[in-house]
Design a protein around this motif. Structure first.
Motif, mmCIF file in Angstrom:
data_model
loop_
_atom_site.group_PDB
_atom_site.id
_atom_site.type_symbol
_atom_site.label_atom_id
_atom_site.label_comp_id
_atom_site.label_asym_id
_atom_site.label_seq_id
_atom_site.Cartn_x
_atom_site.Cartn_y
_atom_site.Cartn_z
ATOM 1 N N GLU A 10 -35.656 6.787 -16.969
ATOM 2 C CA GLU A 10 -34.449 6.605 -16.152
ATOM 3 C C GLU A 10 -33.422 7.699 -16.452
ATOM 4 O OE1 GLU A 10 -33.955 4.526 -13.572
ATOM 5 O OE2 GLU A 10 -36.050 3.949 -13.893
ATOM 6 N N ALA A 14 -32.119 10.527 -13.804
ATOM 7 C CA ALA A 14 -30.693 10.767 -13.536
ATOM 8 C C ALA A 14 -30.363 12.251 -13.716
ATOM 9 C CB ALA A 14 -29.832 9.904 -14.460
ATOM 10 N N GLU A 17 -31.360 14.302 -10.735
ATOM 11 C CA GLU A 17 -30.437 14.135 -9.611
ATOM 12 C C GLU A 17 -29.145 14.929 -9.821
ATOM 13 O OE1 GLU A 17 -29.894 9.957 -8.935
ATOM 14 O OE2 GLU A 17 -32.017 9.677 -8.444
ATOM 15 N N ASP A 18 -28.687 15.002 -11.076
ATOM 16 C CA ASP A 18 -27.473 15.764 -11.403
ATOM 17 C C ASP A 18 -27.684 16.433 -12.745
ATOM 18 O OD1 ASP A 18 -24.990 16.859 -11.820
ATOM 19 O OD2 ASP A 18 -23.909 14.959 -11.843
ATOM 20 N N ALA A 21 -24.799 16.632 -15.295
ATOM 21 C CA ALA A 21 -24.108 15.397 -15.671
ATOM 22 C C ALA A 21 -23.778 15.383 -17.168
ATOM 23 C CB ALA A 21 -24.962 14.187 -15.314
ATOM 24 N N ALA A 25 -20.988 10.559 -18.049
ATOM 25 C CA ALA A 25 -21.386 10.254 -16.663
ATOM 26 C C ALA A 25 -22.754 9.590 -16.631
ATOM 27 C CB ALA A 25 -21.386 11.526 -15.821
ATOM 28 N N LEU A 26 -23.680 10.057 -17.447
ATOM 29 C CA LEU A 26 -25.008 9.442 -17.501
ATOM 30 C C LEU A 26 -24.918 8.011 -18.018
ATOM 31 C CD1 LEU A 26 -27.001 12.478 -18.921
ATOM 32 C CD2 LEU A 26 -27.277 11.471 -16.641
ATOM 33 N N ASP A 28 -22.356 5.949 -17.801
ATOM 34 C CA ASP A 28 -21.779 5.124 -16.727
ATOM 35 C C ASP A 28 -22.822 4.824 -15.660
ATOM 36 O OD1 ASP A 28 -19.315 5.104 -17.952
ATOM 37 O OD2 ASP A 28 -18.433 6.639 -16.646
ATOM 38 N N ARG A 29 -23.539 5.823 -15.243
ATOM 39 C CA ARG A 29 -24.528 5.658 -14.179
ATOM 40 C C ARG A 29 -25.646 4.694 -14.571
ATOM 41 N NH1 ARG A 29 -27.795 10.047 -10.668
ATOM 42 N NH2 ARG A 29 -29.313 8.576 -9.939
ATOM 43 N N LEU A 30 -26.080 4.788 -15.825
ATOM 44 C CA LEU A 30 -27.212 3.978 -16.282
ATOM 45 C C LEU A 30 -26.799 2.661 -16.926
ATOM 46 C CD1 LEU A 30 -29.321 6.911 -17.763
ATOM 47 C CD2 LEU A 30 -29.686 5.727 -15.587
ATOM 48 N N GLY A 31 -25.487 2.450 -17.068
ATOM 49 C CA GLY A 31 -25.014 1.202 -17.675
ATOM 50 C C GLY A 31 -25.345 1.124 -19.156
ATOM 51 N N ARG A 34 -22.308 5.449 -24.425
ATOM 52 C CA ARG A 34 -22.354 6.891 -24.601
ATOM 53 C C ARG A 34 -23.213 7.249 -25.810
ATOM 54 N NH1 ARG A 34 -20.343 10.382 -27.867
ATOM 55 N NH2 ARG A 34 -18.989 8.909 -28.914
#
Length: 157
Positions: A10, A14, A17-18, A21, A25-26, A28-31, A34
């Motif tokens: 996952e 991510a 895609e970016d 990142a 940001a990763l 946040d996106r993956l829940g 940090r």
């Protein structure tokens, strides 16, 4: 599937895609936290998953609009020395070792066709190089990508 688990896949997805990142940001996106993302990224880096952090720069923007693939046949015993000699040629941007009738596939960049002819001559002049065959790159049809492999790995996992 190797040593990558669902979370690793996952995270890598991510990044495809970016690719720029940040860890935050990763996360946040993956829940994820940090710290978890940072630890996973460090583990992936240590395991050799990431090929390079070097930015890919278009040779044409540096004044080298001609790209060619040069198939090189060599004397096998000389391969390490030939590889070192190729690495010293600034126009050589990438080299792959191959099985089969061609030993090396050399990706080159040149200012013009005369320059390309010169590059090919310098490769042929390397002791142990037996033959070259040059093909001009007309355009990239499918660029380097791993996303389809990630999708396949995610489905298998």
């Amino acid at each position: 599937m190797g040593s990558l688990d669902h979370v690793d896949l996952e995270l890598l997805n991510a990044l495809t895609e970016d690719h720029r990142a940040t860890v935050v940001a990763l996360a946040d996106r993956l829940g994820m936290s940090r710290n978890t993302v940072q630890a996973r990224m460090a583990k992936l880096e240590r395991s050799g998953v990431f090929l390079s952090y070097e930015r890919a720069i278009a040779p044409r923007e540096l004044g080298f609009p001609i790209e060619a693939m040069i198939s090189v046949t060599v004397q096998q015993a000389d391969l390490p020395r030939i590889t070192e000699a190729l690495a010293r040629l600034p126009e050589v941007v990438q080299v792959h070792g191959l099985s089969g009738p061609v030993d090396l596939l050399v990706r080159t960049a040149a200012r013009d066709t005369r320059h390309l002819f010169d590059v090919d001559a310098r490769i042929l002049a390397i002791e142990g190089v037996e033959r070259t065959e040059t093909s001009l790159v007309m355009g990239e049809v499918i660029g380097y990508r791993v996303r389809p492999l990630l999708e396949e790995a995610r489905q298998e996992g």
